[in-house]
Write an enzyme that holds these catalytic residues in place. Structure first.
Site, PDB file in Angstrom:
ATOM      1  N   HIS A 224       6.230  17.358  19.777  1.00 27.26           N
ATOM      2  CA  HIS A 224       5.966  15.868  20.466  1.00 27.26           C
ATOM      3  C   HIS A 224       4.454  15.898  21.130  1.00 27.26           C
ATOM      4  CE1 HIS A 224       6.488  12.144  22.936  1.00 27.26           C
ATOM      5  NE2 HIS A 224       5.708  11.437  21.909  1.00 27.26           N
ATOM      6  N   SER A 374      18.629  15.033  20.651  1.00 22.30           N
ATOM      7  CA  SER A 374      17.600  14.131  19.804  1.00 22.30           C
ATOM      8  C   SER A 374      18.456  13.769  18.485  1.00 22.30           C
ATOM      9  CB  SER A 374      16.185  15.135  19.545  1.00 22.30           C
ATOM     10  OG  SER A 374      15.817  15.647  20.623  1.00 22.30           O
ATOM     11  N   HIS A 393      10.728   5.371  19.007  1.00 21.85           N
ATOM     12  CA  HIS A 393      10.307   6.497  18.925  1.00 21.85           C
ATOM     13  C   HIS A 393      10.919   7.553  19.672  1.00 21.85           C
ATOM     14  CE1 HIS A 393       8.222   6.509  22.570  1.00 21.85           C
ATOM     15  NE2 HIS A 393       7.844   7.490  22.563  1.00 21.85           N
TER      16      HIS A 393
END
Length: 666
Positions: A224, A374, A393
């Protein structure tokens, strides 16, 4: 606009279903259309609590707007895109299992640290010149492919195929290029991370196998990151230019951070070109970290990235504005969709998703927080119709950074993380996307400053602690030898004191009595500072913002922030804040140093108080004799006086005779 009560605020909110809320016009001033947002039950409680807390302030919530490109009054806003342009998430699969990685867990985390630079001000290891940077800004991942940092398949599994064609490096300022040149291949700070994840549960086997996720316990890598300081400078430069354009075109907004310009104006077109260049830079940055991750894992397992099947599943972007075709009121329209903190989620058979995912839909990566899972999702037609093909997001925060520092203890956080490591947690999800598989992160190679509570011991302190432990062991072993000395020492101290000095006779007989030394005058306590220096602020932060943020730590006396002499509507990137008590200033420095304001990590330091002038006593002037240096010490061996220096006789001067001609003329 006068502040409203909590009940008055609720009149502007309408709940449509279990997860959908509508915001009516009038919630904030200058609203043109109604707003819609999606929350689950847990977030709904937090939302109402935040509304109750901040109902006394005038709010301007975030948005994900879409503007018609054919409308001459349509605008583009850098605030609707964000400062970290094209901050995105990339997922890389491997053929390793959790059992293969657990024995090398610490070594793997360390080698990831060694290969990927992290932290504020970190510099990359990818060699790049100014000419290479110009090419990377316009070519995107094509530059990485040409230089050999990625595979050809990586470009296929990326939004826009890793390159926005309207990018133009000529509209990017030299300061932005200077900030981005040394940061290629770096992770940065804030909420950015690169972590190893394990597949915990698979919901749709067919879609998961299309992505290369074959079994539970498979190890993947999630990265990320964004465009670092390059994108931040592009957004800052655009805000300065658009504030002038707003005065020219008579555009009014509720917040300076929402400064905008007409899409077809010169400022709007320059920003779209510079934003595309920053997006290309972010893709090159994630591609460089993909290369470094492959090298790190392959080096540890003594294999190659190809043998480990380290292919990119997908790379999603957020904080970007894209020109897309959507159906509005039953008609196709070309829209400029701003996605700030939002991810694209296109359904199956959409022309902008790769061929590999035409039957399943675009993969959507939802990153979790520390200790939570996640998710990998796929886009649906329902999300395309209601949200322009957009979803969240990643996991947000329930508390602000300052509030979490005040309410959470680092010991409790570590205990919770240890519990989570033993048993996995399940996360809730948005209903507009179908779930494919859940992933649990078991180790991270970077932690934010707010989460890194335990500081490592320096080598010097380690040596000191080891020496102290060894000395304690040696003292235990030599206890028998020291007992005799202790007994003799106690016998001397047991001797009766003398009548004159009051000391023991044994000590007085050994040494002669000396006058007691003068007591040393105690130093006065050094004054503590009540002022702090806040640096690395964005230029649109004003005094009211600082008062609202720093007033939670104590009563503020003054806030000194100066305006830019060139751009009077902006401020300089630093400020001085003075509290009424020193403890409040120390607390503010402790909790805010390394935090973020407006997406920029700040530096807070104490300002040393001015020293008090010393009182000089008057002393009479000394004579010249007293200022002379002291005579040299006496020496027993006398020096023989040196003979006088003999002068060399000068040669006699020659007299110049007069010529006969001159005498005759006279």
């Amino acid at each position: 606009m006068a502040p409203r009560t909590y009940d008055e605020e609720l009149k502007f909110l309408e709940k449509l279903d279990n997860h959908t809320w509508r915001i009516k016009k009038g919630f904030v001033s200058n609203m043109k259309v109604e707003g819609v947002f999606y929350v689950n039950n847990a977030l709904e409680k937090l939302m109402l609590q935040e509304l109750r807390t901040h109902c006394r302030f005038e709010g301007t919530g975030g948005f994900q707007p879409a503007f018609d490109m054919n409308d001459p009054t349509a605008i583009v806003s850098p605030g609707g895109v964000g400062f970290d342009i094209n901050c995105g998430v990339r997922l890389i699969r491997t053929n390793l299992s959790e059992k293969d990685v657990l024995p090398y867990k610490e070594e793997l985390a360390q080698t990831m640290f060694d290969h990927i630079p992290v932290g504020v001000g970190s510099k990359g290891v990818i060699p790049m010149s100014a000419r290479d940077l110009e090419e990377a800004l316009e070519m995107g991942m094509d530059w990485s492919l040409r230089e050999g940092y990625i595979w050809a398949e990586d470009k296929e599994h990326c939004e826009e195929y890793g390159r926005m064609l309207q990018a133009d490096s000529r509209v990017v300022s030299s300061r932005a290029k200077k900030r981005g040149l040394p940061q290629l291949g770096t992770l940065g700070a804030g909420n950015h991370y690169a972590e190893l994840q394990v597949v915990d549960e698979i919901f749709d086997t067919h879609s998961a196998r299309k992505m290369g996720i074959d079994f539970t316990g498979q190890v993947c890598v999630m990265i990320h990151c964004g465009s670092r300081g390059f994108g931040h400078q592009v957004a800052t430069d655009a805000l300065v230019a658009m504030e002038k354009a707003m005065k020219r075109d008579h555009i009014e907004v509720n917040d300076r951070q929402l400064a905008c310009a007409r899409i077809h104006s010169q400022e709007g077109q320059d920003y779209l070109k510079a934003m595309a260049a920053a997006a290309n830079f972010a893709w090159v940055n994630r591609s460089s970290m993909t290369f470094l991750t492959r090298q790190a894992i392959a080096k540890l397992f003594k294999s190659t990235p190809d043998d480990l099947d380290m292919h990119v599943i997908y790379d999603v972007s957020h904080n970007v504005a894209k020109i897309e075709e959507h159906i509005v009121d039953g008609r196709p329209k070309t829209l400029l969709v701003h996605r700030k903190g939002a991810t694209r989620a296109f359904p199956p058979h959409h022309p902008l998703i790769p061929v590999d995912y035409q039957l399943t839909g675009q993969p959507v990566l939802i990153g979790g927080t520390m200790g939570t899972c996640s998710y990998v999702l796929t886009g649906t037609h329902h999300g395309m119709e209601t949200t322009f093909g957009t979803t969240c997001h990643g996991a947000g925060r329930a508390l602000s950074r300052a509030k979490s520092r005040r309410n959470l203890d680092y010991g409790d956080v570590l205990d919770v993380l240890q519990i989570v490591q033993k048993r996995y947690r399940r996360c809730k999800y948005l209903p507009c996307c179908g779930h494919q598989q859940k992933m649990h992160s078991f180790t991270t190679n970077r932690r934010d400053k707010s989460s890194a509570m335990a500081k490592p011991i320096s080598p010097r302190k380690r040596r000191h602690s080891s020496d102290s432990s060894s000395s304690s062991d040696s003292s235990d072993s030599s206890s028998s030898s020291s007992s005799s000395s202790d007994s003799s020492r106690s016998s001397r101290s047991a001797s009766p004191p003398s009548k004159k000095t009051g000391k023991s006779t044994a000590n007085s007989s050994r040494r002669r009595s000396s006058p007691s030394p003068k007591p040393r005058r105690e130093r006065s306590a050094s004054p503590q500072s009540r002022k702090i220096h806040v640096n690395k602020l964005t230029r649109n932060i004003n005094k009211d913002h600082l008062n609202e943020i720093f007033s939670v730590y104590g009563k503020i006396k003054t806030v000194d922030i100066r305006r830019d002499p060139v751009h009077s509507h902006l401020y300089k990137g630093f400020a001085y804040i003075e509290y009424s008590e020193p403890a409040e200033a120390i607390k503010a420095k402790k909790f805010m140093d390394g935090g973020q304001i407006d997406g920029q990590e700040i530096i807070v330091s104490m300002v040393l108080p001015a020293p008090k002038p010393r009182s000089r006593r008057y002393s009479p002037p000394r004579s010249r004799i007293s200022r002379r240096s002291p005579p040299p010490p006496y020496r027993s061996r006398r020096r023989t006086p040196s003979p006088p220096r003999r002068r060399r006789p000068s040669p006699p001067k020659r007299r110049r005779r007069k010529s006969s001609s001159s005498s005759d003329s006279d």
